[in-house]
Design a protein around this motif. Structure first.
Motif, short mmCIF file in Angstrom:
data_model
loop_
_atom_site.label_atom_id
_atom_site.label_comp_id
_atom_site.label_asym_id
_atom_site.label_seq_id
_atom_site.Cartn_x
_atom_site.Cartn_y
_atom_site.Cartn_z
N ASP A 3 0.86 -1.17 0.00
CA ASP A 3 0.00 0.00 0.00
C ASP A 3 0.91 1.23 0.00
OD1 ASP A 3 -1.75 2.05 0.51
OD2 ASP A 3 -2.81 0.99 2.09
N ARG A 5 -0.13 4.47 -0.52
CA ARG A 5 -0.87 5.74 -0.41
C ARG A 5 -0.11 6.78 0.42
NH1 ARG A 5 -6.39 3.31 1.65
NH2 ARG A 5 -4.83 2.05 2.69
N ALA A 6 0.48 6.38 1.54
CA ALA A 6 1.20 7.34 2.38
C ALA A 6 2.38 7.96 1.63
CB ALA A 6 1.69 6.67 3.67
N ASP A 8 2.66 8.08 -1.79
CA ASP A 8 2.13 8.86 -2.91
C ASP A 8 1.57 10.21 -2.48
OD1 ASP A 8 2.80 6.92 -4.74
OD2 ASP A 8 0.77 6.10 -4.91
N ARG A 9 0.97 10.25 -1.30
CA ARG A 9 0.32 11.48 -0.85
C ARG A 9 1.23 12.39 -0.04
NH1 ARG A 9 -5.40 8.50 0.46
NH2 ARG A 9 -5.88 8.07 -1.72
N GLY A 10 2.50 12.03 0.07
CA GLY A 10 3.48 12.90 0.71
C GLY A 10 3.44 12.90 2.23
N LEU A 11 2.86 11.87 2.83
CA LEU A 11 2.75 11.84 4.28
C LEU A 11 4.12 11.85 4.96
CD1 LEU A 11 0.95 11.63 6.79
CD2 LEU A 11 1.08 9.14 6.55
N GLU A 14 5.59 15.35 4.76
CA GLU A 14 4.83 16.27 5.60
C GLU A 14 5.15 16.05 7.07
OE1 GLU A 14 2.40 19.43 6.60
OE2 GLU A 14 3.19 18.85 4.63
N ARG A 80 9.43 3.21 -3.98
CA ARG A 80 8.07 2.96 -4.48
C ARG A 80 7.74 1.48 -4.40
NH1 ARG A 80 3.38 3.74 -5.47
NH2 ARG A 80 2.41 4.00 -7.46
#
Length: 95
Positions: A3, A5-6, A8-11, A14, A80
Motif C-alpha cells: 500500500d 498511499r502514504a 504517494d500522498r506525501g505523508l 509532511e 516505491r
C-alpha cells in the motif's frame, strides 16, 4: 506489492516538515519481507492473512520475492517498491 498511499500522498515528507514521527505498523509487511513465507507456507488457523484472497497472497509473495532478490551492484532499492522498508529514506518513520 504494498500500500503506497502514504508515500504517494506525501505523508512522510509532511511529517518531516512538521517535526512529527510515524510508527511503521507492519515493518516487515505482515511477515512477507521476512523471507520465510513462500507459496507452500502453511498459515496457522486464526491468522488474519487467511482472510486474504489467494490472488492477494500471491501478490505479496511475488512482491517479496522481487524485493528480496539480490540487486545489481550500486543499484538502490526503489522506495516505491518497498514503502515498508523506507525507514532509511524517511527519518520520520520508526518501527
Amino acid at each position: 506489492m504494498m500500500d503506497v498511499r502514504a508515500l504517494d500522498r506525501g505523508l512522510f515528507e509532511e511529517a518531516g516538515r512538521r517535526g512529527a514521527g510515524l510508527i511503521g505498523r507492519t515493518p516487515l509487511c505482515f511477515g512477507f519481507l521476512s523471507g520465510t513465507i513462500t507459496r507452500d507456507a502453511v498459515i496457522s488457523p486464526g491468522d488474519h492473512r487467511l482472510g486474504w484472497s489467494p490472488a492477494q497472497l500471491d501478490n505479496w509473495i511475488d512482491g517479496a520475492i522481487e524485493l528480496l532478490a539480490p540487486s545489481e551492484p550500486g543499484r538502490a532499492l526503489p522506495a516505491r517498491k518497498a514503502p515498508c522498508a523506507s525507514a532509511w529514506r524517511f527519518p520520520a518513520i520508526s518501527t
